[in-house]
Write a protein that holds these residues in place. Structure first.
Motif, PDB file in Angstrom:
ATOM      1  N   UNK A 172      73.559   9.090 -26.944  1.00 18.97           N
ATOM      2  CA  UNK A 172      72.366   8.338 -26.574  1.00 18.97           C
ATOM      3  C   UNK A 172      72.722   6.933 -26.100  1.00 18.97           C
ATOM      4  N   UNK A 173      73.644   6.279 -26.798  1.00 17.85           N
ATOM      5  CA  UNK A 173      74.050   4.933 -26.399  1.00 17.85           C
ATOM      6  C   UNK A 173      74.657   4.922 -25.005  1.00 17.85           C
ATOM      7  N   UNK A 174      75.504   5.896 -24.716  1.00 18.60           N
ATOM      8  CA  UNK A 174      76.115   5.986 -23.395  1.00 18.60           C
ATOM      9  C   UNK A 174      75.062   6.269 -22.327  1.00 18.60           C
ATOM     10  N   UNK A 175      74.109   7.120 -22.652  1.00 13.24           N
ATOM     11  CA  UNK A 175      73.010   7.419 -21.736  1.00 13.24           C
ATOM     12  C   UNK A 175      72.270   6.135 -21.352  1.00 13.24           C
ATOM     13  N   UNK A 176      71.896   5.342 -22.348  1.00 14.40           N
ATOM     14  CA  UNK A 176      71.172   4.099 -22.106  1.00 14.40           C
ATOM     15  C   UNK A 176      72.044   3.113 -21.341  1.00 14.40           C
ATOM     16  N   UNK A 177      73.313   3.013 -21.706  1.00 11.48           N
ATOM     17  CA  UNK A 177      74.213   2.099 -21.005  1.00 11.48           C
ATOM     18  C   UNK A 177      74.362   2.476 -19.539  1.00 11.48           C
ATOM     19  N   UNK A 178      74.380   3.778 -19.243  1.00 13.52           N
ATOM     20  CA  UNK A 178      74.461   4.221 -17.854  1.00 13.52           C
ATOM     21  C   UNK A 178      73.228   3.772 -17.079  1.00 13.52           C
ATOM     22  N   UNK A 179      72.061   3.955 -17.671  1.00 17.18           N
ATOM     23  CA  UNK A 179      70.823   3.567 -16.980  1.00 17.18           C
ATOM     24  C   UNK A 179      70.763   2.055 -16.813  1.00 17.18           C
ATOM     25  N   UNK A 180      70.945   1.315 -17.906  1.00 23.10           N
ATOM     26  CA  UNK A 180      70.827  -0.140 -17.854  1.00 23.10           C
ATOM     27  C   UNK A 180      71.920  -0.742 -16.980  1.00 23.10           C
ATOM     28  N   UNK A 181      73.151  -0.304 -17.198  1.00 23.03           N
ATOM     29  CA  UNK A 181      74.275  -0.861 -16.446  1.00 23.03           C
ATOM     30  C   UNK A 181      74.159  -0.600 -14.957  1.00 23.03           C
ATOM     31  N   UNK A 182      73.816   0.624 -14.593  1.00 21.35           N
ATOM     32  CA  UNK A 182      73.680   0.957 -13.174  1.00 21.35           C
ATOM     33  C   UNK A 182      72.536   0.173 -12.549  1.00 21.35           C
ATOM     34  N   UNK A 183      71.437   0.038 -13.265  1.00 17.66           N
ATOM     35  CA  UNK A 183      70.281  -0.691 -12.735  1.00 17.66           C
ATOM     36  C   UNK A 183      70.617  -2.165 -12.545  1.00 17.66           C
ATOM     37  N   UNK A 184      71.230  -2.764 -13.539  1.00 22.55           N
ATOM     38  CA  UNK A 184      71.598  -4.175 -13.446  1.00 22.55           C
ATOM     39  C   UNK A 184      72.589  -4.402 -12.311  1.00 22.55           C
ATOM     40  N   UNK A 185      73.614  -3.551 -12.232  1.00 19.30           N
ATOM     41  CA  UNK A 185      74.617  -3.711 -11.177  1.00 19.30           C
ATOM     42  C   UNK A 185      73.998  -3.538  -9.794  1.00 19.30           C
ATOM     43  N   UNK A 186      73.101  -2.578  -9.650  1.00 18.88           N
ATOM     44  CA  UNK A 186      72.474  -2.348  -8.348  1.00 18.88           C
ATOM     45  C   UNK A 186      71.642  -3.553  -7.925  1.00 18.88           C
ATOM     46  N   UNK A 187      70.914  -4.152  -8.846  1.00 21.22           N
ATOM     47  CA  UNK A 187      70.090  -5.311  -8.501  1.00 21.22           C
ATOM     48  C   UNK A 187      70.975  -6.482  -8.101  1.00 21.22           C
ATOM     49  N   UNK A 188      72.089  -6.672  -8.823  1.00 18.57           N
ATOM     50  CA  UNK A 188      73.002  -7.768  -8.497  1.00 18.57           C
ATOM     51  C   UNK A 188      73.680  -7.526  -7.151  1.00 18.57           C
ATOM     52  N   UNK A 189      74.158  -6.314  -6.916  1.00 14.20           N
ATOM     53  CA  UNK A 189      74.945  -6.028  -5.710  1.00 14.20           C
ATOM     54  C   UNK A 189      74.090  -5.765  -4.471  1.00 14.20           C
ATOM     55  N   UNK A 190      72.938  -5.125  -4.648  1.00 16.57           N
ATOM     56  CA  UNK A 190      72.108  -4.743  -3.503  1.00 16.57           C
ATOM     57  C   UNK A 190      70.924  -5.671  -3.272  1.00 16.57           C
ATOM     58  N   UNK A 191      70.463  -6.319  -4.354  1.00 21.50           N
ATOM     59  CA  UNK A 191      69.215  -7.070  -4.283  1.00 21.50           C
ATOM     60  C   UNK A 191      68.067  -6.169  -4.706  1.00 21.50           C
ATOM     61  N   UNK A 192      67.061  -6.751  -5.336  1.00 19.28           N
ATOM     62  CA  UNK A 192      65.969  -5.962  -5.905  1.00 19.28           C
ATOM     63  C   UNK A 192      65.260  -5.092  -4.875  1.00 19.28           C
TER      64      UNK A 192
END
Length: 195
Positions: A153-173
């Protein structure tokens, strides 16, 4: 809240709501560094002492305002694995990609990395804010034969949160659109699907 309610008069929940709303508005407007308890109190129609009685620090207050209970893991009434994962991704994107989230999360991460006790406390608060219900829903997906047993479960959440945060930083909202959401959902579903 980060502090227990003292004996005596019950706490007015309307003040809590007003302070949390004011915090979200102000952190989106001025950023974390320039956010003050005085400005929050003025906007919320309360006092600085009333805020300090409820939250131990600015980090505690902003964390609760930006990450309200269950916000990142609200899967709603999803009835299959793909819909469940999509609901979680969309919920996370709504928080991380909000104006308050975009301005507060980098500063909160910096404070948490600099203060191990704060990191443990705020991480524990976030992990207790609805993760249990997500665990139940993932277990139901296992029972339906959609997901394999033993999904972390922790890895699942980290994948969602981490990917979302990285995408916003790298691509823009604005570039984190429905196609991006679908791509992430597909990747996660493929990773947890029963073989």
């Amino acid at each position: 809240m980060s502090e227990a309610v003292a004996a005596g008069r019950p706490r007015d929940g309307r003040i809590d709501e007003a302070v949390l709303a004011a915090t979200c508005e102000l952190v989106a407007e001025v950023g974390y560094a320039d956010l003050t308890f005085r400005a929050i109190a003025e906007r919320a129609g309360t006092s600085v002492p009333a805020i300090r009685r409820r939250w131990a620090s600015k980090a505690h207050l902003v964390h609760e305002a930006v990450f309200p209970a269950s916000s990142v893991v609200d899967g709603g009434a999803a009835s299959d694995l793909r819909a469940e994962v999509r609901a979680v991704v969309e919920s996370c994107l709504a928080v991380v990609g909000s104006p308050a989230g975009c301005r507060a999360i980098p500063a909160l991460m910096g404070e948490m990395m600099a203060d191990h006790a704060l990191e443990e406390e705020l991480s524990a608060r976030l992990m207790s804010s609805g993760w249990e219900s997500l665990a139940v829903r993932l277990a139901e997906a296992v029972e339906r034969g959609e997901a394999r047993a033993g999904v972390d479960l922790g890895l699942f959440i980290e994948m969602v949160f981490g990917a979302t945060l990285a995408a916003i930083v790298l691509r823009g909202r604005d570039a984190v659109d429905d196609a991006w959401v679908e791509g992430l959902v597909t990747g996660i579903v493929d990773g947890v699907r029963a073989r």
